[in-house]
Enzyme design. Structure first.
Site, PDB file in Angstrom:
ATOM      1  N   LYS A 196       5.516 -18.307  11.803  1.00 58.21           N
ATOM      2  CA  LYS A 196       5.397 -16.858  11.917  1.00 58.21           C
ATOM      3  C   LYS A 196       6.510 -16.106  11.174  1.00 58.21           C
ATOM      4  CE  LYS A 196       7.831 -15.770  16.234  1.00 58.21           C
ATOM      5  NZ  LYS A 196       7.662 -15.205  17.576  1.00 58.21           N
ATOM      6  N   LYS A 198     -11.157  -2.159   5.356  1.00 53.59           N
ATOM      7  CA  LYS A 198      -9.958  -1.446   5.772  1.00 53.59           C
ATOM      8  C   LYS A 198     -10.235  -0.540   6.972  1.00 53.59           C
ATOM      9  CE  LYS A 198      -7.812  -3.628   2.829  1.00 53.59           C
ATOM     10  NZ  LYS A 198      -7.013  -4.772   3.340  1.00 53.59           N
ATOM     11  N   HIS A 252       0.398   2.316   6.375  1.00 52.99           N
ATOM     12  CA  HIS A 252      -0.300   1.329   5.566  1.00 52.99           C
ATOM     13  C   HIS A 252      -1.793   1.301   5.880  1.00 52.99           C
ATOM     14  CE1 HIS A 252      -0.296  -2.171   2.897  1.00 52.99           C
ATOM     15  NE2 HIS A 252      -1.140  -2.743   3.737  1.00 52.99           N
TER      16      HIS A 252
END
Length: 314
Positions: free
Chosen positions: A204, A123, A149
């Protein structure tokens, strides 16, 4: 007063030390919440304030080769994480229902510890997503959802793998998230490779749907706990937090989907004008983690400001 505050902080630090899983405490960035919190606060500050202002009067960097290498590396890293999660329990001994945490030092338990830490550490690597946006002057893509996020995920995972022995049904969301990231970074790699690969990117528009599916799967899986006659999961608090996490991000991304695809509020100005003339055009593809894939028409902020206000509703 100050002495009392310092005393309480020392007590809290001692509590963390006593609660830290001994199997993970020697891994990098696991010794103290101060380290990881400082990194994440610096990330937010640089992404929202410093970076855009430094780039305001500079030409955007191309970074094509760097982005291709980075995205391919992230595909491989997340694929390895998925494999390790499967081999450390999810594909071997777990029932996919009430799976308890293995607190032993067995090879499989230690393997779960290693992959959980690797997922956590990945992350921080993903913060480079935002660095690429800043250096390429794609400030319109650094949304509230994107920054939140990217900073919230590693911050919460530090507490999860420090105060809770890693594994069991509480690690399912990490397996799913890594799987989604294999798909996401595959898309990014093909997109960065140039126009000749764009014909392979017909999917996409499904990227946000894949992300929403992730949160549905996580919420459904963890919800089993509330309907089982008996499940002696060692730390029930984390069950509740994971459920809230899944629902919370499902709502955030659902709202993002509505704004982008139904209301069209994230269409480039040129696309909106085209639609007014009676023809259709494709919106910016919204993908995982609140990021967007440009269709070549997106306009950029050049005044050094990030349009956080525009996306607070996300």
């Amino acid at each position: 007063m100050l002495r009392d505050v310092i005393s309480e902080l020392v007590k809290f630090h001692s509590y963390l030390q006593s609660r830290t899983d001994a199997r993970v405490k020697d891994y990098p960035l696991m010794q103290s919440p101060i380290q990881m919190t400082s990194i994440l606060l610096a990330y937010v500050f640089l992404s929202v304030y410093v970076g855009p202002r430094l780039m305001a009067n500079r030409k955007p960097f191309g970074l094509k080769t760097a982005m291709i290498v980075y995205n391919l590396s992230m595909v491989l890293l997340n694929a390895y994480i998925v494999y390790e999660f499967m081999m450390s329990g999810w594909g071997t001994t777990y029932t996919w229902r009430c799976d308890l945490i293995d607190t032993s030092s067995s090879p499989e338990a230690l393997r779960m510890i290693r992959v959980a830490w690797l997922f956590y550490f990945s992350k921080y690597i993903e913060l480079l997503d935002t660095a690429f946006f800043v250096l390429r002057k794609k400030q319109s893509q650094i949304t509230f959802l994107h920054v939140f996020h990217h900073s919230f995920m590693p911050w919460t995972w530090w507490w999860g793998i420090t105060l809770t022995p890693v594994g069991g049904m509480g690690s399912f969301h990490a397996l799913v998230n890594a799987t989604v990231h294999v798909i996401m970074y595959t898309y990014y790699g093909l997109s960065a490779a140039g126009p000749r690969f764009h014909k392979y990117l017909w999917w996409k528009k499904y990227m946000t749907a894949i992300q929403l599916t992730q949160f549905v799967l996580v919420s459904i899986h963890i919800s089993q706990y509330y309907f089982m006659e008996k499940c002696d999961y060692q730390i029930p608090l984390w069950i509740h937090l994971i459920w809230m996490y899944g629902v919370f991000f499902f709502l955030l991304f659902s709202n993002f989907w509505v704004q982008a695809y139904i209301k069209g509020k994230r269409l480039p100005a040129a696309d909106n004008k085209t639609k007014q003339n009676g023809s259709t055009s494709e919106a910016i593809g919204v993908v995982a983690n609140g990021k967007h894939v440009e269709n070549g028409n997106a306009h950029h902020c050049t005044n050094g400001k990030i349009p956080m206000g525009k996306v607070k509703e996300v």
